[in-house]
Design an enzyme around this catalytic site. Structure first.
Site, PDB file in Angstrom:
ATOM      1  N   PRO A   2      43.377  24.215  -0.199  1.00  0.00           N
ATOM      2  CA  PRO A   2      43.821  22.928  -0.730  1.00  0.00           C
ATOM      3  C   PRO A   2      44.122  21.926   0.375  1.00  0.00           C
ATOM      4  O   PRO A   2      44.560  22.281   1.465  1.00  0.00           O
ATOM      5  CB  PRO A   2      45.089  23.292  -1.501  1.00  0.00           C
ATOM      6  CG  PRO A   2      44.972  24.743  -1.773  1.00  0.00           C
ATOM      7  CD  PRO A   2      44.226  25.314  -0.617  1.00  0.00           C
ATOM      8  N   GLU A   3      43.873  20.662   0.068  1.00  0.00           N
ATOM      9  CA  GLU A   3      44.242  19.586   0.973  1.00  0.00           C
ATOM     10  C   GLU A   3      45.670  19.149   0.628  1.00  0.00           C
ATOM     11  O   GLU A   3      46.222  19.501  -0.413  1.00  0.00           O
ATOM     12  CB  GLU A   3      43.276  18.419   0.801  1.00  0.00           C
ATOM     13  CG  GLU A   3      41.816  18.816   0.798  1.00  0.00           C
ATOM     14  CD  GLU A   3      41.146  18.737   2.156  1.00  0.00           C
ATOM     15  OE1 GLU A   3      41.603  17.970   3.012  1.00  0.00           O
ATOM     16  OE2 GLU A   3      40.136  19.437   2.350  1.00  0.00           O
ATOM     17  N   LYS A  51      50.673  21.713   3.467  1.00  0.00           N
ATOM     18  CA  LYS A  51      49.984  22.506   2.453  1.00  0.00           C
ATOM     19  C   LYS A  51      50.877  23.602   1.869  1.00  0.00           C
ATOM     20  O   LYS A  51      50.410  24.472   1.153  1.00  0.00           O
ATOM     21  CB  LYS A  51      48.723  23.129   3.053  1.00  0.00           C
ATOM     22  CG  LYS A  51      47.712  22.104   3.564  1.00  0.00           C
ATOM     23  CD  LYS A  51      46.493  22.798   4.112  1.00  0.00           C
ATOM     24  CE  LYS A  51      45.495  21.804   4.671  1.00  0.00           C
ATOM     25  NZ  LYS A  51      44.284  22.464   5.178  1.00  0.00           N
ATOM     26  N   ASN A 175      39.545  20.540   5.156  1.00  0.00           N
ATOM     27  CA  ASN A 175      38.170  20.342   5.620  1.00  0.00           C
ATOM     28  C   ASN A 175      37.492  19.111   5.026  1.00  0.00           C
ATOM     29  O   ASN A 175      36.720  18.433   5.689  1.00  0.00           O
ATOM     30  CB  ASN A 175      37.329  21.588   5.321  1.00  0.00           C
ATOM     31  CG  ASN A 175      36.063  21.618   6.152  1.00  0.00           C
ATOM     32  OD1 ASN A 175      36.054  21.178   7.296  1.00  0.00           O
ATOM     33  ND2 ASN A 175      34.982  22.122   5.584  1.00  0.00           N
ATOM     34  N   ARG A 262      34.750  26.591  10.028  1.00  0.00           N
ATOM     35  CA  ARG A 262      34.555  25.864   8.786  1.00  0.00           C
ATOM     36  C   ARG A 262      33.354  24.948   8.923  1.00  0.00           C
ATOM     37  O   ARG A 262      33.080  24.406  10.003  1.00  0.00           O
ATOM     38  CB  ARG A 262      35.797  25.020   8.452  1.00  0.00           C
ATOM     39  CG  ARG A 262      37.113  25.792   8.454  1.00  0.00           C
ATOM     40  CD  ARG A 262      37.207  26.752   7.290  1.00  0.00           C
ATOM     41  NE  ARG A 262      37.148  26.063   6.008  1.00  0.00           N
ATOM     42  CZ  ARG A 262      38.183  25.448   5.448  1.00  0.00           C
ATOM     43  NH1 ARG A 262      39.363  25.430   6.052  1.00  0.00           N
ATOM     44  NH2 ARG A 262      38.045  24.854   4.288  1.00  0.00           N
TER      45      ARG A 262
END
Length: 272
Positions: A2-3, A51, A175, A262
């Site tokens: 999650p962002e 987060k 990301n 990533r």
């Protein structure tokens, strides 16, 4: 993973549903907490820290003040698959019951944390043990852009694409935002931090994107809420750049703090 904006929305939803309510039944399906009973505790607030989700709990009142228990914080980090859901009385779980890690039943609502990899319970006074390492929170009330910039400048040789994911420098970017911020500031992911001419713009863009999306059900960085392409580059490998038409590339960029690589999407023309 999650962002910061999605964690912000999750905590706001939990806070709205649970704040002020007493826990009637708890089930912490985590080995270290399996014998803990939170029945009688009251949820005072739920708030995000980068987060991380922090649920602060007020202990039940006792006749003897000397035996009062301390304020507690139930900490959770959703990582890749975790989520919190809310259910009304008698409602069936929408996810497999065996994936529930935390169940908190209150009057009229039950909060269930599914597939949460990190669950910890600490005295609220010791929250810093869990989140004290984080940099300034992009969506926090104490957001400090100058402190974030100083953290980045202290590591001039790191690639900016790697540094943006380091929550110790600045908390909240995942990301998707990493890719979008780099595109909007025309930076190649491997550009060393020390060579970024306008680091303040990178930090400002990060905060701006999270801020405008924190209340949205659909995240958009292109500025067109109804567009079929909500992102400039993220997830668009091989497709034409929405700005110049060049083919979007994808590269593996390591994240030093997690050891994971990533996918980082970028336009080789707009981000040379």
């Amino acid at each position: 993973m999650p962002e910061g904006d999605s964690v912000y929305r999750a905590t706001a939803r939990l806070h709205h549903a649970l704040a002020g309510k007493s826990i009637l039944r708890s089930d912490l399906r985590v080995p270290a907490l399996s014998t803990v009973d939170l029945a009688g505790y009251t949820v005072s607030e739920v708030l995000p820290r980068g987060k991380h989700l922090l649920m602060r709990l007020q202990p039940p009142a006792t006749a003897e003040p000397a035996f009062n228990q301390p304020l507690l914080t139930l900490h959770s980090h959703l990582l890749m698959e975790g989520r919190w859901d809310l259910y009304g009385p008698g409602a069936r779980f929408k996810r497999p019951a065996h994936t529930a890690r935390v169940v908190l039943a209150c009057d009229g609502v039950t909060a269930v944390g599914f597939d949460i990899a990190q669950v910890k319970l600490v005295p609220t006074a010791e929250e810093a043990q869990l989140v004290g390492h984080l940099g300034p929170d992009l969506l926090g009330p104490g957001w400090d852009a100058q402190a974030a910039a100083a953290n980045f400048r202290a590591q001039p040789h790191r690639g900016i694409g790697e540094a943006l994911l380091d929550q110790r420098l600045m908390a909240g970017v995942g990301n998707i935002y990493r890719c979008e911020v780099l595109f909007l500031t025309r930076l190649h992911p491997l550009t060393p931090v020390g060579q970024v001419v306008d680091l303040g713009k990178v930090i400002e863009m990060s905060q701006r994107l999270l801020e405008v999306n924190k209340e949205r059900s659909r995240r958009v960085t292109t500025g067109l809420a109804r567009t079929r392409e909500p992102y400039w580059v993220y997830g668009r490998a091989g497709k034409p750049c929405l700005r110049c038409g060049a083919k979007i590339h994808v590269a593996k960029v390591a994240a030093e703090d997690s050891g994971m690589e990533r996918d980082c999407y970028f336009c080789p023309s707009c981000q040379p």
